[in-house]
Write an enzyme that holds these catalytic residues in place. Structure first.
Site, PDB file in Angstrom:
ATOM      1  N   HIS A 262      78.151 116.375 109.568  1.00  0.00           N
ATOM      2  CA  HIS A 262      78.111 117.561 108.775  1.00  0.00           C
ATOM      3  C   HIS A 262      77.076 118.575 109.038  1.00  0.00           C
ATOM      4  O   HIS A 262      77.615 119.778 109.210  1.00  0.00           O
ATOM      5  CB  HIS A 262      77.927 116.941 107.279  1.00  0.00           C
ATOM      6  CG  HIS A 262      78.307 117.946 106.279  1.00  0.00           C
ATOM      7  ND1 HIS A 262      79.460 117.938 105.647  1.00  0.00           N
ATOM      8  CD2 HIS A 262      77.521 118.883 105.755  1.00  0.00           C
ATOM      9  CE1 HIS A 262      79.241 118.936 104.700  1.00  0.00           C
ATOM     10  NE2 HIS A 262      78.071 119.481 104.730  1.00  0.00           N
ATOM     11  N   GLU A 263      75.997 118.143 108.931  1.00  0.00           N
ATOM     12  CA  GLU A 263      74.997 119.281 109.154  1.00  0.00           C
ATOM     13  C   GLU A 263      75.003 119.948 110.527  1.00  0.00           C
ATOM     14  O   GLU A 263      74.682 120.795 110.600  1.00  0.00           O
ATOM     15  CB  GLU A 263      73.544 118.729 109.050  1.00  0.00           C
ATOM     16  CG  GLU A 263      73.222 117.819 107.595  1.00  0.00           C
ATOM     17  CD  GLU A 263      73.725 118.897 106.424  1.00  0.00           C
ATOM     18  OE1 GLU A 263      73.550 120.205 106.666  1.00  0.00           O
ATOM     19  OE2 GLU A 263      73.903 118.451 105.179  1.00  0.00           O
ATOM     20  N   HIS A 266      77.205 122.873 110.484  1.00  0.00           N
ATOM     21  CA  HIS A 266      76.429 123.978 110.204  1.00  0.00           C
ATOM     22  C   HIS A 266      75.720 124.680 111.200  1.00  0.00           C
ATOM     23  O   HIS A 266      75.620 125.881 111.369  1.00  0.00           O
ATOM     24  CB  HIS A 266      75.548 123.558 108.739  1.00  0.00           C
ATOM     25  CG  HIS A 266      76.259 123.306 107.583  1.00  0.00           C
ATOM     26  ND1 HIS A 266      77.098 124.565 106.696  1.00  0.00           N
ATOM     27  CD2 HIS A 266      76.254 122.335 106.702  1.00  0.00           C
ATOM     28  CE1 HIS A 266      77.675 123.686 105.746  1.00  0.00           C
ATOM     29  NE2 HIS A 266      77.148 122.491 105.487  1.00  0.00           N
ATOM     30  N   GLU A 292      80.930 125.851 105.039  1.00  0.00           N
ATOM     31  CA  GLU A 292      81.478 124.640 104.760  1.00  0.00           C
ATOM     32  C   GLU A 292      82.604 124.243 105.529  1.00  0.00           C
ATOM     33  O   GLU A 292      82.960 122.948 105.970  1.00  0.00           O
ATOM     34  CB  GLU A 292      81.845 124.374 103.272  1.00  0.00           C
ATOM     35  CG  GLU A 292      81.780 123.015 102.774  1.00  0.00           C
ATOM     36  CD  GLU A 292      80.312 122.492 102.777  1.00  0.00           C
ATOM     37  OE1 GLU A 292      80.213 121.106 102.625  1.00  0.00           O
ATOM     38  OE2 GLU A 292      79.155 122.984 103.179  1.00  0.00           O
TER      39      GLU A 292
HETATM   40 ZN    ZN Z   1      77.565 121.319 103.947  1.00  0.00          ZN
END
Ligand code: ZN
Length: 496
Positions: A262-263, A266, A292
């Site tokens: 997830h990170e 980003h 996101e």
């Molecule tokens: Zn996030």
């Protein structure tokens, strides 16, 4: 003209340097600082942010932006130069609306309120937090009053995270999603496979997480991965990205794998912004929802797909030979996609996650503008939660106290999580037109073409355009929930 533009860029670059120094101090606070540093660090952060703010709202910046207007009009709208002037002017007008005393008051209230929230959550003691929430709402109303009244008052808080997005659009989107998600949540199960309990030692978690994000393109020249309590991603330039993660040792879902992916999503976005935008306010992802969309695209659309698990499964087994012997990719994929009703948003699966977000979106509008008193927030939360997710709330730590956002005055943030989920599938569908063999590539562990498509079509744009313009450029139309709904239905059917 050139001289004035150079002067604007010089000033913006200096402000950017100050913001990045503040980010570095904040990263250090959450990753390496001993607790004794907290008080001094709060002062250092306040000073850096105050100086950056003062330098930006300076009248000289406003004058330069005005003088550059005619030149901007002569340039192509999508040029770096015209975009820098246009976006900086919008930022400047917004920043100068809020008096410095109010900005300082907000910072102070939010920092104290966040500490009060952390204690209140640990003790499941809403009564202790309530006076702080009242203060946060009071300064938020003063902030909202700084702006011209909008068609919907929520537009003003939403604009802080999604420039120019009307609340009416979000309501329509969520109105379409809510009954579908509620229907699909009926697939929820309590089935847990015995191997999921581990044990999951920390070193192989780090090794496999790193192996995955390196394969995605988070190379060691520009990315670091460090442990922290609440994982986040930050960066100090396009070539210095800091990912953080946490290592849960008791469950498959608690391992560092998904939060690291997830990170990394980003981080790949920030890393891919055009180098020509370095040291300007355009050098970052476009909006919270688009950001996101990228963390979720890598985490869910890729990271919870069957081709991905066909690639990762054998690698996982070699890192965790005791736990995963004979489990196989299909069962790991199944566990990664289990739909399960739970109290905590950050632990939610892809189906129920949206319901958690929609509930917060509805409640925060009532808190801000609908006359819901903070005295009745826990009741309102618990009733709405039982209606939408079918679970009774045991205490406020598992209810209205679970998220940090409201203590920090981050109203308008929650909906962007779910808008990002919707966008992730729209963008993926578009990517498949350019990389039609994406599934085979994923199964072979080759993510280069996928990463390159995202970089060239989205990441490179940075913050040059508004979210709706950026979405239009990437997917060729406005936000559309139907691809996302089709994706979720397909998943539930395939796993059912
Ligand atoms: Zn996030």
């Amino acid at each position: 003209v050139e001289e004035r533009f150079a002067e604007l860029k010089r000033r913006l670059a200096e402000i950017d340097d100050l913001h990045m120094a503040a980010r570095l101090a904040a990263w250090d606070q959450q990753v390496t600082m001993p607790p004794g540093g907290a008080a001094a660090r709060a002062e250092q952060l306040a000073t850096l942010n105050r100086i950056a703010h003062e330098k930006f709202v300076d009248e000289a910046v406003g004058r330069l932006l005005e003088e550059l207007g005619p030149w901007e009009a002569s340039l192509a709208r999508d040029s770096d130069e015209a975009s820098l002037i246009r976006v900086s002017r919008q930022d400047w007008q917004k920043a100068t609306r809020v008096p410095a005393e109010l900005a300082a008051e907000q910072a102070r209230v939010h920092s104290e309120s966040m500490q009060a929230w952390a204690v209140a959550r640990a003790n499941a003691d809403y009564a202790a937090f309530r006076p702080w929430l009242d203060r946060v709402l009071e300064v938020k109303h003063r902030y909202i009053a700084c702006f011209e009244s909008a068609a919907d008052p929520y537009d003003i808080v939403l604009d802080d995270f999604e420039r120019d997005m009307p609340t009416a659009d979000v309501r329509r989107l969520f109105g379409r999603l809510k009954p579908v998600l509620t229907e699909l949540a009926a697939a929820a199960t309590d089935e847990v496979q015995s191997w999921e309990a581990g044990p999951w030692p920390r070193d192989p978690q780090y090794a496999i997480s790193l192996e995955v994000i390196r394969a995605f393109g988070a190379d060691e020249r520009s990315f670091r991965l460090d442990p922290t309590v609440h994982p986040f991603c930050t960066n100090f330039s396009t070539n210095d990205v800091r990912l953080t993660t946490r290592y849960g040792e008791k469950s498959f879902h608690g391992t560092s794998l998904f939060s690291t992916i997830h990170e990394a999503g980003h981080g790949l976005y920030e890393h891919g912004v055009s180098p020509t935008l370095e040291r300007t306010p355009l050098r970052s992802g476009c909006s919270s929802a688009l950001h996101e969309s990228q963390s979720r695209l890598w985490e869910n659309v890729i990271g919870r797909s069957l081709p991905f698990w066909r690639w990762l499964g054998p690698r996982m087994e070699s890192h965790f030979p005791g736990v995963l012997a004979g489990v196989g990719a299909e069962r790991m994929h199944r566990a990664a996609n289990r739909v399960r009703r739970s109290h905590i948003r950050v632990d939610a699966d892809e189906i129920t996650y949206g319901l958690h977000v929609i509930l917060r979106f509805e409640l925060e509008q009532q808190l801000l503008f609908g006359g819901l008193s903070t005295a009745h927030l826990p009741d309102a939360w618990n009733t709405a939660f039982e209606e939408t997710l079918g679970l009774a709330v045991p205490d406020d730590a598992h209810g209205c106290l679970q998220d940090v956002h409201w203590s920090l005055g981050l109203f308008g943030y929650f909906p962007t999580y779910q808008i990002g989920n919707v966008l992730s599938v729209q963008i993926w569908d578009r990517l498949l037109a350019g990389v039609p063999d994406a599934d085979e590539r994923i199964e072979g562990g080759d993510f280069a073409a996928i990463h390159a498509w995202l970089r060239d079509n989205l990441y490179v744009l940075g913050r040059k355009f508004t979210p709706s313009e950026t979405i239009e450029r990437v997917v060729g139309g406005p936000i559309d929930p139907e691809p996302y709904i089709g994706y979720l239905r397909g998943k539930v059917a395939a796993l059912g």
